[in-house]
Design an enzyme around this catalytic site. Structure first.
Site: not given
Length: 401
Positions: A184-185
């Site tokens: 995930d970012r």
């Protein structure tokens, strides 16, 4: 570049291949396009064209209403002006603001693109082999530009150059790279890319067979139980809101499960009485699985605003990402140096140009980004496959202070 997905219509009676988004070719990222200031990495704004095709649910809307309803990050007046001046076109032709679009028509949006800033940490190349490269991904930096059904044509929330792939290409001349898994970012840690399609397919097959394992470290609220906890609870993902939730059984055996099976193993590493460091071993790989399972266990990630509270604003109403909506603000702080006569040149230098049609000029970050976001305290520390393993070389990840 095109991305397609298969969609079932009317209970699976009809399936269609639907083109989601095309982006016109653009020059690859280069080192001089990145600007570092106050611990953040910026990208010089640049012109870009987003292209899509009218979906069935868009058909019958005026071109302005389509954009205003689907892409809420810009005001209605902007889209009126963009259509009038030809920046938004249908089938490569300028149309009026009252033009009604039809299914499958091509629509294009030519704009001055401002990518969101990310934290200014380096993307470190830890191991560079013949067909695999292992890197350290800082929090807040996405891997690559991900296209979804909610980010077509409109730039808000999208990245292209401020990505791991873009930075590796610009600063390490590593291209092409083939992603084989995701982080995930907002998650930092190890990220593995293949250098060719054959190796990428091999690693993906290992992932699908459950042969590749990941381990994460999370900083959570409270004193986590000392013994291992296994959370085996189905997860449902709301794509429109960008948020997952656990599916609680109501003991109704006739009611089919809507969620996907999800299982995570948690082991406490240490605690200071207020927070705990927890080793997380996902058995499955669902969207936000670790985050929502920790919430379910009563120990959410310490700064995870999306899952700390049940009362989270709707991202679809705000026109921003779910995590940013959870921060509760769309305000974009403007420093003194960006107000007044400087027009942003102190960040972007002489190559920065003000676009009178751009709703972000002279401010570099797109609307809806508060500029102060720090990554979630979730860190991928280890990957292991049937004949290889890699562990994060940084010894300080377990330091609670």
């Amino acid at each position: 570049m095109s991305v397609k997905r298969k969609r079932d219509v009317d209970g699976g009676k009809e399936a269609e291949m639907e083109a989601i988004v095309w982006q016109t070719p653009a020059n690859p990222p280069e080192p001089h396009e990145y600007i570092f200031r106050n611990g953040k990495r910026y990208v010089r704004p640049y012109y870009f064209e987003f292209i899509s095709h009218v979906k069935n649910r868009w058909a019958g809307k005026t071109i302005v209403d389509l954009f205003a309803e689907e892409f809420k990050g810009r005001p209605h007046g902007y889209y009126v002006n963009a259509v009038n001046c030809g920046r938004i076109q249908v089938d490569n032709k300028t149309v009026s603001t009252s033009y009604v679009v039809q299914s499958s028509q091509k629509i294009s949006h030519f704009l001055h693109r401002h990518e969101p800033p990310v934290l200014g940490g380096d993307v470190l190349v830890l191991q560079n082999e013949a067909d695999i490269v292992t890197v350290f991904k800082p929090a807040s930096v996405p891997e690559m530009n991900i296209f979804s059904n909610n980010v077509q044509v409109h730039p808000c929330g999208q990245y292209r150059k401020n990505t791991v792939v873009g930075i590796l290409q610009a600063e390490h001349n590593l291209a092409p790279l083939y992603p084989v898994h995701r982080l995930d970012r907002l998650v930092s840690g190890l990220l593995i890319f293949a250098k060719n399609g054959e190796k990428a397919d091999c690693l993906r097959q290992q992932i699908e067979a459950g042969l590749l394992q990941k381990e994460y470290i999370a900083k959570v609220i409270g004193v986590f139980p000392e013994k291992e906890i296994v959370v085996d609870v189905n997860i449902s993902y709301n794509a429109r809101e960008g948020k997952s939730s656990v599916e609680i059984s109501d003991n109704c055996f006739d009611k089919p499960s809507k969620g996907k099976t999800a299982c995570t193993k948690f082991t406490r590493i240490n605690t200071n009485g207020e927070y705990s460091l927890v080793l997380c071993k996902p058995v499955t790989g669902r969207t936000h699985q670790i985050r929502v399972h920790l919430q379910y266990a009563g120990h959410p990630i310490a700064n995870d605003m999306l899952y700390l509270s049940e009362d989270v604003p709707s991202r679809s109403a705000k026109g921003v990402g779910a995590d940013r909506a959870a921060l509760g603000t769309n305000a974009l702080p403007i420093s003194n140096s960006l107000n007044g006569g400087s027009k942003g040149e102190d960040i972007a230098g002489e190559e920065f140009r003000i676009d009178p049609m751009c709703t972000n000029c002279p401010n570099l970050p797109p609307k809806g980004y508060d500029g102060d976001e720090e990554g979630l305290w979730l860190h991928c520390v280890r990957y292991s496959g049937p004949d290889w393993s890699y562990e994060c070389p940084y010894p300080d990840w377990a330091n609670l202070s």
